[in-house]
Each structure stands twice: as structure tokens, then as C-alpha cells.
Design a protein around this motif. Structure first.
Motif, PDB file in Angstrom:
ATOM      1  N   ILE A 189       0.855  -1.179   0.000  1.00  0.00           N
ATOM      2  CA  ILE A 189       0.000   0.000   0.000  1.00  0.00           C
ATOM      3  C   ILE A 189       0.891   1.229   0.000  1.00  0.00           C
ATOM      4  N   ASN A 248      -3.444   5.042  -0.732  1.00  0.00           N
ATOM      5  CA  ASN A 248      -4.411   4.303   0.088  1.00  0.00           C
ATOM      6  C   ASN A 248      -4.757   5.077   1.367  1.00  0.00           C
ATOM      7  N   GLU A 251      -8.219   4.613   3.023  1.00  0.00           N
ATOM      8  CA  GLU A 251      -8.370   3.265   3.579  1.00  0.00           C
ATOM      9  C   GLU A 251      -7.609   3.128   4.895  1.00  0.00           C
ATOM     10  N   ILE A 252      -6.400   3.660   4.910  1.00  0.00           N
ATOM     11  CA  ILE A 252      -5.569   3.576   6.117  1.00  0.00           C
ATOM     12  C   ILE A 252      -6.223   4.375   7.243  1.00  0.00           C
ATOM     13  N   LEU A 307      -8.947   2.381   8.720  1.00  0.00           N
ATOM     14  CA  LEU A 307      -8.398   1.344   9.605  1.00  0.00           C
ATOM     15  C   LEU A 307      -7.951   1.963  10.926  1.00  0.00           C
ATOM     16  N   THR A 309       5.524  -1.256   3.225  1.00  0.00           N
ATOM     17  CA  THR A 309       4.242  -1.003   3.877  1.00  0.00           C
ATOM     18  C   THR A 309       3.204  -1.856   3.158  1.00  0.00           C
ATOM     19  N   GLY A 343      -0.700  -3.826   3.116  1.00  0.00           N
ATOM     20  CA  GLY A 343      -2.079  -3.873   3.576  1.00  0.00           C
ATOM     21  C   GLY A 343      -2.568  -5.302   3.584  1.00  0.00           C
ATOM     22  N   TYR A 347      -6.031  -7.347   3.274  1.00  0.00           N
ATOM     23  CA  TYR A 347      -7.405  -7.173   2.815  1.00  0.00           C
ATOM     24  C   TYR A 347      -8.205  -8.452   3.023  1.00  0.00           C
ATOM     25  N   LEU A 404      -9.615  -3.129   3.754  1.00  0.00           N
ATOM     26  CA  LEU A 404      -8.346  -3.110   4.492  1.00  0.00           C
ATOM     27  C   LEU A 404      -8.626  -3.395   5.961  1.00  0.00           C
ATOM     28  N   MET A 430      -2.568  -3.824   8.597  1.00  0.00           N
ATOM     29  CA  MET A 430      -1.400  -3.316   7.882  1.00  0.00           C
ATOM     30  C   MET A 430      -0.143  -3.587   8.698  1.00  0.00           C
TER      31      MET A 430
END
Length: 171
Positions: free
Chosen positions: A15, A19, A22-23, A26, A64, A66, A68, A74, A77
Motif C-alpha cells: 500500500i 491508500n 483506507e488507512i 483502519l 508497507t 495492507g 485485505y 483493508l 497493515m
């Protein structure tokens, strides 16, 4: 590069800052972790800091990833710096799983993949820093064979904490 299916249930893939949303989602799900470490919820600045580098932590040595689920959400991580702080040592900066994915052995499965990949790439040690108040995290890492090598202090979001540094010699 670590990329592939984990335990027939999850996909792990790189990722990037693209992203970001999405991060952040999370991070919001994992507010318990962020509040424990920094005393506050994570912000987009915290997300962006994952992708900030220095002379010692370069983008070339950063990994880094992710994690899924089957719905392409996500759910975890991991952030790793190769050859940090020394050649042959890989520093796991963060392994974060959404609350719904914890206690399912996913962290152990991810760690096994990191371990295999690190060995193939010539690493001899994995390292992690765990804040003292993260007792569940400390128990998890020790269950994988990590041993504490030192303790220091860290300031996260204005909150100072004791940080336990743990190493695992790879075999």
C-alpha cells in the motif's frame, strides 16, 4: 516482495499514500491502539507520517503492506523498515489489525510471512518496539519468541511512554 493469499482468507499487498483514506479508516477502527499510545485518535497527519522518510529510514528500505479481507476491505497493515537500525535488522514499525480480525491468529500468519521473506532477503533479526501499556501486544510478540533487549522512552502525540525494544533472531 511479500504479496499473496494468507490462510485462504486474506490478501496481503503493498500500500502507498494513495491508500490514505483506507488507512485512515483502519486507524479509526483501531482507535483503542492510538488512544493507548498517544492519548488521542489518529489523524490524516498520522497516516501521512507512515510515508515520511529520512536518511536512516529510506523509501527504498520501506515495506508497507495492507491486509485485505475477501470483500477487499483493508483490515490490517504492517510497516517495516529493512536494515534499520543496523544492516540485517528489519524493524517492524507497526502491525495493526482491526478489532474484528484480532484473536484469529492473523497476526501470527502475517508474522510468519514477514519472517520467511526477511530470511530470503538476507535479514538475520526482526525488531519491534512495544509501548509498555500495550500488554496484549507485548504478550503477542513474546509468544513469537521475541526477547526484550532494552527499554527507552518515546513521545507519541505529546504522550511520553516507556518503549520495550524486542528482537527475534531469525533461523
Amino acid at each position: 516482495m511479500i504479496k499473496g493469499i494468507l490462510d485462504d482468507e486474506y490478501l496481503i499487498k503493498p500500500i502507498t499514500s494513495s491508500n490514505r483514506d483506507e488507512i485512515k479508516n483502519l486507524y479509526d477502527l483501531c482507535s483503542d491502539y492510538h488512544i493507548m499510545c498517544s492519548g488521542k485518535n489518529a489523524t490524516y497527519e498520522d497516516v501521512d507520517s507512515i510515508f515520511e522518510y529520512s536518511d536512516k529510514k529510506t523509501s527504498e528500505d520501506s515495506l508497507t503492506l495492507g491486509v485485505y479481507d475477501k470483500c477487499d476491505l483493508l483490515v490490517g497493515m504492517v510497516d517495516i523498515f529493512k536494515n534499520y537500525p543496523d544492516n540485517g535488522t528489519w524493524m517492524i514499525g507497526l502491525l495493526l489489525l482491526s478489532p474484528n480480525e484480532r484473536n484469529k491468529k492473523l497476526g501470527t500468519i502475517i508474522h510468519e510471512e514477514i519472517n520467511k521473506y526477511a530470511l530470503i532477503q538476507g535479514a538475520d533479526t526482526l525488531r519491534i518496539g512495544v509501548v509498555e501499556q500495550n500488554t496484549k501486544g507485548l504478550k503477542f510478540w513474546k509468544s513469537l519468541g521475541y526477547q526484550q533487549i532494552k527499554s527507552t522512552t518515546i513521545n507519541m502525540g505529546g504522550k511520553e511512554s516507556n518503549l520495550n525494544i524486542l528482537n527475534l533472531i531469525l533461523k
